[in-house]
Design a protein around this motif. Structure first.
Motif, PDB file in Angstrom:
ATOM      1  N   LEU B  94       0.840  -1.203   0.000  1.00 43.26           N
ATOM      2  CA  LEU B  94       0.000   0.000   0.000  1.00 43.26           C
ATOM      3  C   LEU B  94       0.876   1.254   0.000  1.00 43.26           C
ATOM      4  CD1 LEU B  94      -3.076  -0.070   0.085  1.00 43.26           C
ATOM      5  CD2 LEU B  94      -2.970   0.559   2.474  1.00 43.26           C
ATOM      6  N   LYS B 128      -7.672   7.966  -0.851  1.00 41.45           N
ATOM      7  CA  LYS B 128      -8.419   6.766  -0.450  1.00 41.45           C
ATOM      8  C   LYS B 128      -7.475   5.666   0.060  1.00 41.45           C
ATOM      9  CE  LYS B 128     -12.220   7.943  -3.374  1.00 41.45           C
ATOM     10  NZ  LYS B 128     -12.607   8.006  -4.777  1.00 41.45           N
ATOM     11  N   LEU B 129      -6.343   5.513  -0.649  1.00 44.22           N
ATOM     12  CA  LEU B 129      -5.366   4.503  -0.209  1.00 44.22           C
ATOM     13  C   LEU B 129      -4.796   4.857   1.162  1.00 44.22           C
ATOM     14  CD1 LEU B 129      -3.385   3.846  -3.520  1.00 44.22           C
ATOM     15  CD2 LEU B 129      -4.844   2.247  -2.328  1.00 44.22           C
ATOM     16  N   ILE B 131      -6.335   6.479   3.489  1.00 43.22           N
ATOM     17  CA  ILE B 131      -7.355   6.186   4.506  1.00 43.22           C
ATOM     18  C   ILE B 131      -7.242   4.711   4.920  1.00 43.22           C
ATOM     19  CG2 ILE B 131      -9.851   5.883   4.879  1.00 43.22           C
ATOM     20  CD1 ILE B 131     -10.269   8.463   3.312  1.00 43.22           C
ATOM     21  N   ILE B 132      -7.124   3.836   3.901  1.00 41.70           N
ATOM     22  CA  ILE B 132      -6.990   2.396   4.188  1.00 41.70           C
ATOM     23  C   ILE B 132      -5.721   2.146   5.013  1.00 41.70           C
ATOM     24  CG2 ILE B 132      -6.709   0.095   3.155  1.00 41.70           C
ATOM     25  CD1 ILE B 132      -8.239   1.223   0.703  1.00 41.70           C
ATOM     26  N   PHE B 133      -4.632   2.805   4.574  1.00 45.05           N
ATOM     27  CA  PHE B 133      -3.350   2.630   5.273  1.00 45.05           C
ATOM     28  C   PHE B 133      -3.435   3.080   6.727  1.00 45.05           C
ATOM     29  CE2 PHE B 133       0.915   4.093   6.469  1.00 45.05           C
ATOM     30  CZ  PHE B 133       1.647   2.947   6.211  1.00 45.05           C
ATOM     31  N   SER B 134      -4.090   4.242   6.937  1.00 48.03           N
ATOM     32  CA  SER B 134      -4.178   4.770   8.307  1.00 48.03           C
ATOM     33  C   SER B 134      -5.042   3.874   9.197  1.00 48.03           C
ATOM     34  CB  SER B 134      -4.713   6.196   8.293  1.00 48.03           C
ATOM     35  OG  SER B 134      -5.969   6.215   7.692  1.00 48.03           O
ATOM     36  N   ILE B 135      -6.074   3.264   8.590  1.00 50.86           N
ATOM     37  CA  ILE B 135      -6.916   2.342   9.380  1.00 50.86           C
ATOM     38  C   ILE B 135      -6.133   1.077   9.725  1.00 50.86           C
ATOM     39  CG2 ILE B 135      -8.988   0.865   9.278  1.00 50.86           C
ATOM     40  CD1 ILE B 135     -10.261   3.152   7.586  1.00 50.86           C
ATOM     41  N   LEU B 136      -5.394   0.561   8.723  1.00 54.50           N
ATOM     42  CA  LEU B 136      -4.613  -0.669   8.943  1.00 54.50           C
ATOM     43  C   LEU B 136      -3.540  -0.479  10.001  1.00 54.50           C
ATOM     44  CD1 LEU B 136      -4.006  -2.187   5.379  1.00 54.50           C
ATOM     45  CD2 LEU B 136      -5.317  -3.170   7.233  1.00 54.50           C
ATOM     46  N   SER B 146      -4.933  12.213   4.882  1.00 52.26           N
ATOM     47  CA  SER B 146      -5.821  11.692   3.834  1.00 52.26           C
ATOM     48  C   SER B 146      -7.095  12.529   3.726  1.00 52.26           C
ATOM     49  CB  SER B 146      -6.157  10.230   4.094  1.00 52.26           C
ATOM     50  OG  SER B 146      -6.842  10.115   5.306  1.00 52.26           O
TER      51      SER B 146
END
Lengths: 73, 170
Positions: B94, B128-129, B131-136, B146
């Motif tokens: 990611l 968007k990527l 956001i996914i990275f920060s959640i993970l 993001s």
């Protein structure tokens, strides 16, 4: 678009080429081409004035309104 | 200081991202190999004859310094350890994608291409990527970045529309 720019018709009437008109109006060939093909979103008053002066015509000769077809549901 | 065009902040950032992309690949490969050896290979209790065994022994000694964390990790089922590796690889992939896309934006900025559809699309994807990275990774800072990027996407969208109108005004 409802407003159609009839530059090609007036140019054919006056027997003037795109390059020559572009030279006289002092705009680039590509910009005049944008006008001719109807891709232009707007035209400056100064450009319209210069085209009318060089083609010896009225703005009404260059612009034409065509109502959009109403789409039936 | 210049922000756009040649020899500007954008060109420096482009260079930085260009180098960091390759660096991240190297670091990820290195860590991946080390973690795989440490997690799945049998421990070597004393320095052995082969160079590989010697390396494994030293590696285990190094990792075993934090005994508690290591015991927790090695005590976990294989499924958990495999999932941890998958998670780490996913986060790295990611990050690599985000860096690559950032590179493309700064390359365009470097060439004075600011307001165009491609940039809007890339910035939107990056946000968007991220956001996914920060959640993970449970990272609040990258989540904030993001969100700012998402807002910036809309600014760029409006800017692109204005630029198009300006370009098509004769």
């Amino acid at each position: 678009m409802s407003i159609i720019f009839r530059l090609d018709r007036v140019m054919a009437d006056r027997k003037i080429s795109l390059g020559e008109l572009a030279n006289r109006v002092e705009i680039t060939n590509s910009n005049l081409s944008i006008l001719k093909t109807g891709k232009a979103k707007a035209i400056r008053m100064s450009t319209l004035e210069a085209i009318c002066r060089e083609l010896n015509c009225q703005p009404g000769d260059l612009l034409e309104y065509q109502a959009d077809e109403i789409k039936e549901k | 200081m210049k922000y756009l065009g040649e020899k500007s902040l954008s060109s420096i950032l482009y260079g930085f991202l260009y180098v960091s992309w390759y660096l991240l690949i190297l670091v990820a490969l290195f860590i991946g190999v080390i973690l795989s050896i440490a997690m799945f290979a049998d421990p070597v209790m004393e320095p052995a004859v082969s160079a590989f065994d010697k390396m494994k022994y030293e590696l285990f000694n190094e990792i075993h310094k934090d005994q508690e964390a290591w015991n927790f990790f090695t005590g976990a089922p294989v499924f958990f350890r495999v999932m941890a590796l998958i998670f780490l690889s996913g986060a790295t992939l990611l990050m690599l994608t985000i860096i690559k896309k950032g590179q493309r934006v700064f390359y365009n900025f470097k060439n004075n291409i600011v307001f165009n559809e491609a940039n809007v699309l890339v910035i939107s994807k990056v946000s968007k990527l991220l956001i996914i990275f920060s959640i993970l990774t449970v990272n609040f800072t990258s989540l904030l970045v993001s969100i700012i990027l998402l807002i910036l996407t809309d600014v760029f969208k409006n800017g692109t529309a204005l630029q198009e109108e300006h370009d098509l005004t004769v």
